[in-house]
Motif scaffolding. Structure first.
Motif, PDB file in Angstrom:
ATOM      1  N   GLY A  39      85.982 -19.104   2.875  1.00 42.08           N
ATOM      2  CA  GLY A  39      85.610 -17.787   2.372  1.00 42.08           C
ATOM      3  C   GLY A  39      86.827 -17.041   1.849  1.00 42.08           C
ATOM      4  O   GLY A  39      86.765 -16.375   0.820  1.00 42.08           O
ATOM      5  N   ARG A  40      87.929 -17.168   2.547  1.00 39.40           N
ATOM      6  CA  ARG A  40      89.181 -16.542   2.111  1.00 39.40           C
ATOM      7  C   ARG A  40      89.531 -17.029   0.705  1.00 39.40           C
ATOM      8  O   ARG A  40      89.830 -16.231  -0.185  1.00 39.40           O
ATOM      9  N   ALA A  41      89.469 -18.328   0.487  1.00 41.48           N
ATOM     10  CA  ALA A  41      89.787 -18.891  -0.832  1.00 41.48           C
ATOM     11  C   ALA A  41      88.742 -18.476  -1.876  1.00 41.48           C
ATOM     12  O   ALA A  41      89.087 -18.142  -3.009  1.00 41.48           O
ATOM     13  N   PHE A  42      87.478 -18.484  -1.491  1.00 41.14           N
ATOM     14  CA  PHE A  42      86.395 -18.109  -2.406  1.00 41.14           C
ATOM     15  C   PHE A  42      86.568 -16.671  -2.887  1.00 41.14           C
ATOM     16  O   PHE A  42      86.527 -16.392  -4.090  1.00 41.14           O
ATOM     17  N   PHE A  43      86.751 -15.740  -1.975  1.00 43.79           N
ATOM     18  CA  PHE A  43      86.876 -14.336  -2.364  1.00 43.79           C
ATOM     19  C   PHE A  43      88.186 -14.076  -3.112  1.00 43.79           C
ATOM     20  O   PHE A  43      88.216 -13.300  -4.063  1.00 43.79           O
ATOM     21  N   ALA A  44      89.257 -14.761  -2.733  1.00 45.75           N
ATOM     22  CA  ALA A  44      90.540 -14.591  -3.417  1.00 45.75           C
ATOM     23  C   ALA A  44      90.480 -15.108  -4.857  1.00 45.75           C
ATOM     24  O   ALA A  44      91.229 -14.626  -5.718  1.00 45.75           O
ATOM     25  N   ALA A  45      89.610 -16.057  -5.138  1.00 49.05           N
ATOM     26  CA  ALA A  45      89.502 -16.639  -6.478  1.00 49.05           C
ATOM     27  C   ALA A  45      88.762 -15.733  -7.466  1.00 49.05           C
ATOM     28  O   ALA A  45      88.778 -15.989  -8.668  1.00 49.05           O
ATOM     29  N   GLN A  46      88.130 -14.680  -6.992  1.00 54.17           N
ATOM     30  CA  GLN A  46      87.386 -13.773  -7.866  1.00 54.17           C
ATOM     31  C   GLN A  46      88.348 -12.838  -8.598  1.00 54.17           C
ATOM     32  O   GLN A  46      89.460 -12.592  -8.139  1.00 54.17           O
ATOM     33  N   SER A  47      87.901 -12.289  -9.706  1.00 51.90           N
ATOM     34  CA  SER A  47      88.709 -11.276 -10.400  1.00 51.90           C
ATOM     35  C   SER A  47      88.847 -10.028  -9.539  1.00 51.90           C
ATOM     36  O   SER A  47      89.880  -9.358  -9.560  1.00 51.90           O
ATOM     37  N   TYR A  48      87.797  -9.714  -8.793  1.00 53.11           N
ATOM     38  CA  TYR A  48      87.804  -8.550  -7.915  1.00 53.11           C
ATOM     39  C   TYR A  48      86.680  -8.711  -6.903  1.00 53.11           C
ATOM     40  O   TYR A  48      85.616  -9.234  -7.230  1.00 53.11           O
ATOM     41  N   CYS A  49      86.914  -8.243  -5.690  1.00 51.63           N
ATOM     42  CA  CYS A  49      85.876  -8.152  -4.663  1.00 51.63           C
ATOM     43  C   CYS A  49      85.916  -6.747  -4.097  1.00 51.63           C
ATOM     44  O   CYS A  49      86.976  -6.275  -3.684  1.00 51.63           O
ATOM     45  N   GLY A  50      84.768  -6.106  -4.091  1.00 50.68           N
ATOM     46  CA  GLY A  50      84.654  -4.785  -3.499  1.00 50.68           C
ATOM     47  C   GLY A  50      83.799  -4.850  -2.249  1.00 50.68           C
ATOM     48  O   GLY A  50      82.897  -5.682  -2.145  1.00 50.68           O
ATOM     49  N   VAL A  51      84.083  -3.976  -1.309  1.00 51.87           N
ATOM     50  CA  VAL A  51      83.279  -3.881  -0.093  1.00 51.87           C
ATOM     51  C   VAL A  51      82.820  -2.442   0.093  1.00 51.87           C
ATOM     52  O   VAL A  51      83.561  -1.499  -0.191  1.00 51.87           O
ATOM     53  N   ALA A  52      81.583  -2.293   0.548  1.00 46.00           N
ATOM     54  CA  ALA A  52      81.069  -0.996   0.959  1.00 46.00           C
ATOM     55  C   ALA A  52      81.351  -0.875   2.441  1.00 46.00           C
ATOM     56  O   ALA A  52      80.975  -1.758   3.226  1.00 46.00           O
ATOM     57  N   VAL A  53      82.025   0.203   2.821  1.00 49.35           N
ATOM     58  CA  VAL A  53      82.455   0.385   4.200  1.00 49.35           C
ATOM     59  C   VAL A  53      81.892   1.707   4.722  1.00 49.35           C
ATOM     60  O   VAL A  53      82.033   2.747   4.092  1.00 49.35           O
TER      61      VAL A  53
END
Length: 159
Positions: A39-53
């Motif tokens: 998952g770390r590699a998957f999310f890091a490979a994206q142009s951007y990942c946003g989270v709702a907190v």
């Protein structure tokens, strides 16, 4: 509630939320779940990942990445996931709004969704309310978890 760029500490919650949608088998094309490591590699490979907190809790996320390369590299794609316990709280709308802003900021010109499942009426209504245009319908474009096939509806939004 805020939407911000994901941080390392968010990964366990992101993986959990993502996997729940994958396991549900009615929205994401992925069939394999993630572990924190991949998952770390998957999310890091994206142009951007946003989270709702909400406070300290991640309640939703999105991934943003190119939809294609070269002459079509100005078109991006995104996926959204909201924690099942927080659905109906308009988190999806906040995620999509932030994604549209980030896509433009990153230099993309169009946000395109390739495979919105036809029966995903909540997502479709949200996209249409936010100015996305449906391109048509692809018959039997998505294999549901039970093995049946459902139509998909591509959408786009100029940025």
């Amino acid at each position: 509630m805020i939407v911000r760029k994901y941080e390392e500490k968010d990964l366990p919650a992101m993986v959990s939320i993502w996997n729940r949608v994958v396991e549900d088998g009615v929205a994401f094309p992925q069939e394999e779940t993630l572990m924190v490591e991949n998952g770390r590699a998957f999310f890091a490979a994206q142009s951007y990942c946003g989270v709702a907190v909400d406070g300290e809790n991640v309640v939703g996320l999105y991934i943003l990445h190119p939809n294609n390369v070269g002459r079509c590299g100005h078109i991006c794609n995104a996926s959204y996931a909201v924690d099942f316990d927080h659905r109906g709280e308009h988190i999806g709308e906040k995620l999509v709004s932030d994604c549209l802003r980030m896509a433009k900021e990153l230099g993309f010109g169009v946000l395109q969704f390739n495979a919105v499942v036809e029966s995903n009426v909540h997502a479709r209504h949200l996209y249409e309310r936010m100015g996305f245009v449906q391109l048509g319908t692809i018959p039997k474009g998505f294999r549901m978890k039970d093995g049946s096939y459902e139509n998909i509806c591509p959408y786009y939004h100029e940025l």
